[in-house]
Write a protein that holds these residues in place. Structure first.
Motif, PDB file in Angstrom:
ATOM      1  N   VAL A  20       0.834  -1.212   0.000  1.00  0.00           N
ATOM      2  CA  VAL A  20       0.000   0.000   0.000  1.00  0.00           C
ATOM      3  C   VAL A  20       0.863   1.254   0.000  1.00  0.00           C
ATOM      4  CG1 VAL A  20      -1.794   1.286   1.230  1.00  0.00           C
ATOM      5  CG2 VAL A  20      -1.905  -1.221   1.135  1.00  0.00           C
ATOM      6  N   ASP A  21       1.937   1.251   0.779  1.00  0.00           N
ATOM      7  CA  ASP A  21       2.801   2.426   0.826  1.00  0.00           C
ATOM      8  C   ASP A  21       3.535   2.634  -0.500  1.00  0.00           C
ATOM      9  OD1 ASP A  21       2.069   3.004   3.424  1.00  0.00           O
ATOM     10  OD2 ASP A  21       3.679   1.827   4.310  1.00  0.00           O
ATOM     11  N   ALA A  22       3.950   1.552  -1.141  1.00  0.00           N
ATOM     12  CA  ALA A  22       4.582   1.674  -2.457  1.00  0.00           C
ATOM     13  C   ALA A  22       3.592   2.200  -3.485  1.00  0.00           C
ATOM     14  CB  ALA A  22       5.139   0.321  -2.895  1.00  0.00           C
ATOM     15  N   PHE A  23       2.377   1.681  -3.441  1.00  0.00           N
ATOM     16  CA  PHE A  23       1.312   2.129  -4.349  1.00  0.00           C
ATOM     17  C   PHE A  23       1.042   3.619  -4.164  1.00  0.00           C
ATOM     18  CE2 PHE A  23      -3.285   3.061  -4.486  1.00  0.00           C
ATOM     19  CZ  PHE A  23      -3.527   2.908  -5.842  1.00  0.00           C
ATOM     20  N   THR A  24       0.963   4.062  -2.916  1.00  0.00           N
ATOM     21  CA  THR A  24       0.630   5.452  -2.616  1.00  0.00           C
ATOM     22  C   THR A  24       1.726   6.412  -3.050  1.00  0.00           C
ATOM     23  OG1 THR A  24      -0.697   4.733  -0.723  1.00  0.00           O
ATOM     24  CG2 THR A  24      -0.016   7.032  -0.768  1.00  0.00           C
ATOM     25  N   ARG A  25       2.969   6.042  -2.783  1.00  0.00           N
ATOM     26  CA  ARG A  25       4.073   6.979  -3.054  1.00  0.00           C
ATOM     27  C   ARG A  25       4.680   6.814  -4.439  1.00  0.00           C
ATOM     28  NH1 ARG A  25       9.411   8.167   0.743  1.00  0.00           N
ATOM     29  NH2 ARG A  25      10.752   8.963  -0.917  1.00  0.00           N
ATOM     30  N   LEU A  26       4.739   5.593  -4.956  1.00  0.00           N
ATOM     31  CA  LEU A  26       5.485   5.339  -6.185  1.00  0.00           C
ATOM     32  C   LEU A  26       4.628   4.865  -7.348  1.00  0.00           C
ATOM     33  CD1 LEU A  26       8.518   3.448  -4.549  1.00  0.00           C
ATOM     34  CD2 LEU A  26       8.422   5.868  -5.212  1.00  0.00           C
ATOM     35  N   GLY A  27       3.349   4.568  -7.102  1.00  0.00           N
ATOM     36  CA  GLY A  27       2.481   4.082  -8.164  1.00  0.00           C
ATOM     37  C   GLY A  27       2.192   5.132  -9.215  1.00  0.00           C
ATOM     38  N   SER A  28       1.617   4.699 -10.318  1.00  0.00           N
ATOM     39  CA  SER A  28       1.361   5.596 -11.449  1.00  0.00           C
ATOM     40  C   SER A  28       0.224   6.570 -11.204  1.00  0.00           C
ATOM     41  CB  SER A  28       1.033   4.759 -12.692  1.00  0.00           C
ATOM     42  OG  SER A  28      -0.217   4.076 -12.494  1.00  0.00           O
ATOM     43  N   GLY A  29      -0.713   6.192 -10.326  1.00  0.00           N
ATOM     44  CA  GLY A  29      -1.921   6.998 -10.140  1.00  0.00           C
ATOM     45  C   GLY A  29      -2.958   6.761 -11.216  1.00  0.00           C
ATOM     46  N   LYS A  30      -2.677   5.840 -12.136  1.00  0.00           N
ATOM     47  CA  LYS A  30      -3.588   5.577 -13.252  1.00  0.00           C
ATOM     48  C   LYS A  30      -4.463   4.353 -13.035  1.00  0.00           C
ATOM     49  CE  LYS A  30      -0.436   7.716 -16.590  1.00  0.00           C
ATOM     50  NZ  LYS A  30       0.382   7.519 -17.828  1.00  0.00           N
ATOM     51  N   VAL A  31      -4.142   3.558 -12.028  1.00  0.00           N
ATOM     52  CA  VAL A  31      -4.951   2.378 -11.707  1.00  0.00           C
ATOM     53  C   VAL A  31      -5.248   2.400 -10.205  1.00  0.00           C
ATOM     54  CG1 VAL A  31      -4.173   0.891 -13.588  1.00  0.00           C
ATOM     55  CG2 VAL A  31      -2.849   0.988 -11.472  1.00  0.00           C
ATOM     56  N   SER A  32      -6.359   1.788  -9.835  1.00  0.00           N
ATOM     57  CA  SER A  32      -6.733   1.739  -8.423  1.00  0.00           C
ATOM     58  C   SER A  32      -6.140   0.502  -7.752  1.00  0.00           C
ATOM     59  CB  SER A  32      -8.255   1.719  -8.281  1.00  0.00           C
ATOM     60  OG  SER A  32      -8.778   0.494  -8.791  1.00  0.00           O
ATOM     61  N   LEU A  33      -6.120   0.523  -6.434  1.00  0.00           N
ATOM     62  CA  LEU A  33      -5.646  -0.646  -5.690  1.00  0.00           C
ATOM     63  C   LEU A  33      -6.554  -1.842  -5.959  1.00  0.00           C
ATOM     64  CD1 LEU A  33      -3.433  -1.532  -3.740  1.00  0.00           C
ATOM     65  CD2 LEU A  33      -4.910  -0.847  -1.840  1.00  0.00           C
ATOM     66  N   GLU A  34      -7.831  -1.579  -6.147  1.00  0.00           N
ATOM     67  CA  GLU A  34      -8.772  -2.663  -6.453  1.00  0.00           C
ATOM     68  C   GLU A  34      -8.441  -3.303  -7.800  1.00  0.00           C
ATOM     69  OE1 GLU A  34     -13.590  -3.531  -6.626  1.00  0.00           O
ATOM     70  OE2 GLU A  34     -12.839  -1.479  -6.454  1.00  0.00           O
ATOM     71  N   GLN A  35      -8.103  -2.489  -8.802  1.00  0.00           N
ATOM     72  CA  GLN A  35      -7.721  -3.045 -10.106  1.00  0.00           C
ATOM     73  C   GLN A  35      -6.446  -3.878  -9.992  1.00  0.00           C
ATOM     74  OE1 GLN A  35      -7.834   0.929 -12.048  1.00  0.00           O
ATOM     75  NE2 GLN A  35      -8.930  -0.117 -13.731  1.00  0.00           N
ATOM     76  N   ILE A  36      -5.515  -3.409  -9.185  1.00  0.00           N
ATOM     77  CA  ILE A  36      -4.250  -4.111  -9.012  1.00  0.00           C
ATOM     78  C   ILE A  36      -4.451  -5.473  -8.346  1.00  0.00           C
ATOM     79  CG2 ILE A  36      -2.083  -4.056  -7.697  1.00  0.00           C
ATOM     80  CD1 ILE A  36      -2.045  -1.003  -8.225  1.00  0.00           C
ATOM     81  N   LEU A  37      -5.332  -5.541  -7.354  1.00  0.00           N
ATOM     82  CA  LEU A  37      -5.546  -6.771  -6.599  1.00  0.00           C
ATOM     83  C   LEU A  37      -6.595  -7.694  -7.217  1.00  0.00           C
ATOM     84  CD1 LEU A  37      -5.406  -5.412  -2.928  1.00  0.00           C
ATOM     85  CD2 LEU A  37      -3.596  -6.541  -4.234  1.00  0.00           C
TER      86      LEU A  37
END
Length: 587
Positions: free
Chosen positions: A125-142
């Motif tokens: 979650v922390d990697a997603f929040t700080r380093l993710g693209s912002g173009k996909v949601s956590l729900e899409q990723i999981l």
């Protein structure tokens, strides 16, 4: 063109590649890249899917580390996603409550007290929040992991084998609730370990992913999942609390590096053992520069070469027993001193070309006299913007503690606390709110002049990992092998000798130099003459065959090459023949 002896071809792409130990997980990563996600987003998807597909090796109740190359800034960013001990757990508490013998050097891998706070989910979650693209949601990723666990999936050959080898331990640890193991068993044969191609369903794990997708870290570290973890640990006499889970934090860290043979190799700093790989390579480079060895005349996997890397790794492991621990318990500038040319040159003097180290006289080095003395999945992903992520996630030994939270089910708790020692005064001694020595390490190689990424790589497998990093670095840089060729070459692995475990030094972790004799394991396709020559030098060598070659881990490598006249870049990837996986390109 010379014949490529690898059984797999190098996989190329100009858009991005996912290479990991399970094809379904690699496909999930590519799917997220296609949705517009970057290498971080795709890595989280891969990691979650591997929790489903390789439950003996990794899981939501494990830990993680990552290195991320940001192409726009040419920065290598590290994340430490490892957990700490319960706030009330100490060596003294263990002894006072009869949980360990006062003379014990380590915690048992099956002890409930070896369970530390799991850090992987927070790391995602922390990697997603700080380093993710912002173009996909956590729900899409999981979502791919949710689908695989909820709707079921076929299990691959080596993953099934790993489950089979530790099924008895799973049964013993959960003997009063055998139905809990059905989440790892085939749908048509509950209560039994799966075989290659069996269909496995784990709906409880799907609930975990849904909770994380909806509520982020809160979905795991608070609520019914956290309650189930705390209740199960308490039922077995452990003292991990809800507050311990709620207080957990990931840490973004500065990656450490060393320039070797004109290239810069990056590792995660302690409490990870990445320091071992840098120390070993640094010592090897010093020996070359002083003329003790000539790297450019060495034959790959010759007796002279394997003796060199074995002895240098042993020196590095002795140092790691002192200096790899929770960084909060170390001097601030210790890493700079350990990786200095002066210190590496001093440690290189311990190497003998015709003999092995005398373990009775060996100890860690002291870079400054004023200092106070006293099993895993790896994968790597690249994307169309030139970013790459080197990611590792683990429950430590197969199925970790093998303890399943009975009020929720679907996953096991890791046992990373068994990497502590119980020697009072040592830096890696178990204490409250402390992170243990960690074996899992991602790595990268960059050009020190331009900052460009050259390789993103790693090699899973406990204490095999720094040994694998040294071998892959030299394969790629010194011997100029392709990623696939490097992965296919026979490897060696250093381990504590099983006949000497009763002589554990009680320092650092239970690594290759924790016993007075280090076992050198080699794969059976290494030449017999080489094995005999190593033995004649004094090494205790065992030859490993068949499925037991899982000891040597499963590596993944992505190479990045800038195309002619700035026409973009090319990714070239390999995937380990010792695993079920593959490299899948984005088109």
């Amino acid at each position: 063109m010379s014949f490529n002896s690898s059984r797999r071809s190098v996989v190329h792409s100009t858009k991005g590649i996912v290479t990991c130990s399970q094809p379904l997980a690699a496909a999930a990563g590519v799917k997220v890249l296609e949705l517009g996600g970057n290498s971080i987003d795709a890595s989280i998807a891969v990691s979650a899917c591997l929790c489903v597909l390789e439950p003996a090796s990794t899981g939501v109740a494990g830990d993680c580390f990552l290195l991320h190359f940001n192409a726009s800034t040419k920065e290598v960013i590290g994340l430490n996603g490892t957990g700490r001990t319960p706030s009330k757990l100490s060596r003294e508490w263990l002894i006072e409550n009869g949980a360990v013998d006062p003379s014990a050097s380590r915690l048992s891998p099956t002890s409930v007290h070896a369970i530390t706070v799991p850090g992987a989910v927070a790391g995602w979650v922390d990697a997603f929040t700080r380093l993710g693209s912002g173009k996909v949601s956590l729900e899409q990723i999981l979502q791919p992991a949710i689908d695989l666990s909820e709707n079921g999936h076929p299990i691959s050959e080596i993953s099934a084998y790993l489950v089979q080898t530790c099924w008895d331990r799973l049964q013993k640890q959960n003997e009063d609730a055998p139905e809990l193991l059905n989440c790892f068993a085939p749908l048509n044969n509950p209560g039994q370990p799966p075989k290659d191609g069996d269909f496995v369903v784990n709906r409880q794990l799907a609930k975990v992913f849904r909770a994380i997708a909806k509520n982020g870290k809160e979905g795991f570290y608070n609520g019914e999942i956290a309650d189930a973890i705390v209740d199960e640990i308490a039922r077995r006499g452990g003292i991990l609390s809800k507050q311990d889970l709620a207080n957990h934090t990931s840490t973004f860290v500065d990656a450490i590096y060393l320039d070797v043979l004109g290239h810069r190799i990056w590792e995660i700093p302690p409490n990870s053992q990445g320091l071992v790989a840098l120390l070993a390579l640094g010592i090897i480079q010093e020996l070359h520069e002083e003329g003790i060895v000539d790297l450019y005349t060495l034959k790959q996997n010759s007796p002279e070469y394997l003796h060199l890397i074995t002895e240098c790794l042993k020196i590095a492991f002795y140092d790691s027993d002192e200096y790899v621990s929770d960084p909060c318990y170390q001097e601030a500038d210790i890493l700079d001193k350990l990786l200095s040319k002066e210190y590496l040159r001093a440690r290189a003097k311990l190497f003998g070309k015709d003999s092995i180290l005398d373990s009775s006289k060996m100890r860690h080095g002291v870079p400054d006299a004023s200092l106070n003395q006293s099993d895993t999945v790896y994968f790597t992903v690249s994307d169309s913007n030139g970013n790459a992520t080197s990611f590792i996630n683990s429950v430590y030994v197969e199925f970790g503690s093998a303890i399943v939270p009975r009020k929720f089910g679907g996953f096991v708790m890791h046992n990373r606390g068994s990497n502590f020692n119980l020697t009072k005064g040592s830096k890696n001694c178990l204490e409250p709110n402390k992170r243990p020595y960690h074996t899992i390490i991602p790595s990268m190689i960059t050009d020190p002049k331009t900052g460009d990424l050259e390789y993103s790589f790693g090699n899973m497998g406990g204490f095999m990992q720094p040994t694998g990093h040294v071998q892959h670095f030299l394969n790629l840089i010194l011997f100029q092998l392709s990623p696939q060729e490097s992965l296919d070459k026979p490897r060696i692995c250093l381990s504590p000798h099983p006949k000497c475990l009763h002589l554990d030094r009680g320092l650092g972790s239970n690594g290759p130099v924790s016993t007075p004799v280090t076992l050198v394991s080699v794969e059976d396709d290494l030449e017999a003459e080489t094995v005999n020559n190593l033995r004649s030098l004094g090494h205790d060598v065992e030859v490993v065959t068949g499925m037991n070659r899982s000891l040597f881990g499963r590596g993944q490598i992505i190479k990045k090459t800038n195309l002619f006249n700035n026409q973009g870049f090319l990714y070239s990837a390999g995937s380990d023949k010792r695993g079920d996986g593959c490299a899948i390109p984005l088109i």
